[in-house]
Design a protein around this motif. Structure first.
Motif, mmCIF file in Angstrom:
data_model
loop_
_atom_site.group_PDB
_atom_site.id
_atom_site.type_symbol
_atom_site.label_atom_id
_atom_site.label_comp_id
_atom_site.label_asym_id
_atom_site.label_seq_id
_atom_site.Cartn_x
_atom_site.Cartn_y
_atom_site.Cartn_z
ATOM 1 N N ALA A 130 -13.435 -40.206 -30.706
ATOM 2 C CA ALA A 130 -12.800 -38.912 -32.086
ATOM 3 C C ALA A 130 -11.595 -39.761 -32.320
ATOM 4 C CB ALA A 130 -12.591 -37.828 -31.118
ATOM 5 N N THR A 183 -16.284 -32.302 -38.957
ATOM 6 C CA THR A 183 -16.821 -31.242 -38.887
ATOM 7 C C THR A 183 -15.999 -30.110 -39.975
ATOM 8 O OG1 THR A 183 -15.815 -31.491 -36.653
ATOM 9 C CG2 THR A 183 -15.512 -28.921 -37.184
ATOM 10 N N THR A 190 -21.381 -36.782 -30.412
ATOM 11 C CA THR A 190 -20.065 -36.724 -31.553
ATOM 12 C C THR A 190 -19.340 -34.982 -31.600
ATOM 13 O OG1 THR A 190 -20.303 -35.463 -33.669
ATOM 14 C CG2 THR A 190 -20.298 -38.388 -33.947
ATOM 15 N N ASP A 191 -19.922 -34.091 -31.006
ATOM 16 C CA ASP A 191 -19.436 -32.651 -30.328
ATOM 17 C C ASP A 191 -18.923 -33.101 -28.771
ATOM 18 O OD1 ASP A 191 -19.103 -30.397 -30.930
ATOM 19 O OD2 ASP A 191 -20.612 -29.201 -30.077
ATOM 20 N N LYS A 225 -15.411 -34.508 -29.750
ATOM 21 C CA LYS A 225 -14.133 -34.054 -30.097
ATOM 22 C C LYS A 225 -14.100 -32.655 -29.994
ATOM 23 C CE LYS A 225 -16.596 -33.721 -34.317
ATOM 24 N NZ LYS A 225 -17.821 -33.086 -35.377
ATOM 25 N N ARG A 234 -9.842 -32.550 -32.587
ATOM 26 C CA ARG A 234 -9.500 -33.651 -32.997
ATOM 27 C C ARG A 234 -11.264 -33.791 -33.658
ATOM 28 N NH1 ARG A 234 -10.343 -36.565 -27.223
ATOM 29 N NH2 ARG A 234 -10.229 -38.366 -28.264
ATOM 30 N N ALA A 252 -15.002 -38.350 -35.525
ATOM 31 C CA ALA A 252 -15.220 -38.612 -34.629
ATOM 32 C C ALA A 252 -15.625 -40.243 -35.240
ATOM 33 C CB ALA A 252 -16.247 -38.337 -33.941
#
Length: 250
Positions: free
Chosen positions: A6, A40, A188-189, A192, A198, A201
């Motif tokens: 991230a 996001t 990616t969660d 992040k 953040r 990513a």
């Protein structure tokens, strides 16, 4: 090797902000051809001015609802609505978000997340040939908890079509169609987070998924209604069938 990290240092986003510039400023190393930039949806919505006044979040959910799938009232009186929103996404609360927004406001999803992803990809491709995913947090039928899913995509193959290939035992794969866009979104969660500021990513190591900007977007992930076996909640389907039976009897 797959790498996922991230970006730190992304400031609070306001309407009209240049997200391409914000992302490039936050990079600590250059983007590479084949990277996938995962953003996001919250910061995309903020940049696009999708923050609206809404003292009552329920009114905003109603306005964003195309079709009610299911509704339940908890013992404390809280109503949860699973609905289809204008993007065709079925989720709780139509994607209307009241977290990390000024008091008395709510955040709506981007009007066209695929178009938003395409604009970001066009800007970032001035630096490197990258793909872009826009994500949102959704629940899943039959499973507790939430995870991030792709709601916008540009320059990324959202599916990895394995149909027609064989498994490790040589048996043909007939229906295997991994939604790699959702798999990347969930990965990616992990880096992040939900409250760490953040929201962007980078995924490196799946350049095979990066292609032209006219590849099908994340809208292609939404199942066609003709093949949707779960158009209604169980209670709603029962009530409709019961009413139809009474009407036919009368």
């Amino acid at each position: 090797m797959l790498q996922v990290w991230a970006l730190d240092g992304i400031r609070e986003i306001t309407p009209g902000d240049d997200l391409v510039g914000v992302i490039l400023d936050a990079l600590t190393e250059p983007l590479h051809d084949g990277d996938i930039v995962v953003v996001t949806s919250k910061i995309v919505s903020k940049a696009e001015g999708r923050v609206i006044r809404a003292d009552d979040r329920e009114d905003a959910i109603t306005r964003e609802t195309v079709r009610l799938v299911a509704s339940r009232t908890s013992p404390t009186g809280h109503v949860t609505r699973i609905v289809e929103n204008p993007l065709g996404i079925v989720s709780a609360a139509a994607g209307v978000d009241a977290s990390n927004t000024p008091e008395g406001t709510v955040l709506l999803l981007p009007v066209d997340p695929d178009a938003s992803a395409r604009r970001l990809a066009e800007g970032l491709r001035q630096v490197a040939r990258v793909g872009v995913l826009i994500t949102d947090t959704l629940g899943r039928a039959w499973r507790e908890g939430q995870t991030d899913h792709a709601i916008g995509a540009a320059g990324v193959r959202v599916f990895e079509d394995l149909r027609g290939t064989t498994d490790a035992e040589g048996r043909p794969l007939v229906v295997t169609l991994p939604c790699v866009a959702d798999e990347i979104a969930a990965a990616t969660d992990l880096v992040k987070g939900k409250a760490s500021r953040r929201p962007v990513a980078i995924v490196r190591g799946r350049g095979d998924l990066v292609g032209e900007l006219d590849l099908p977007g994340a809208r292609s992930i939404v199942r066609d209604p003709a093949r949707d076996m779960f158009r209604q909640g169980a209670d709603e389907a029962y009530a409709e069938g019961f009413a139809a039976g009474r009407a036919a009897r009368d």
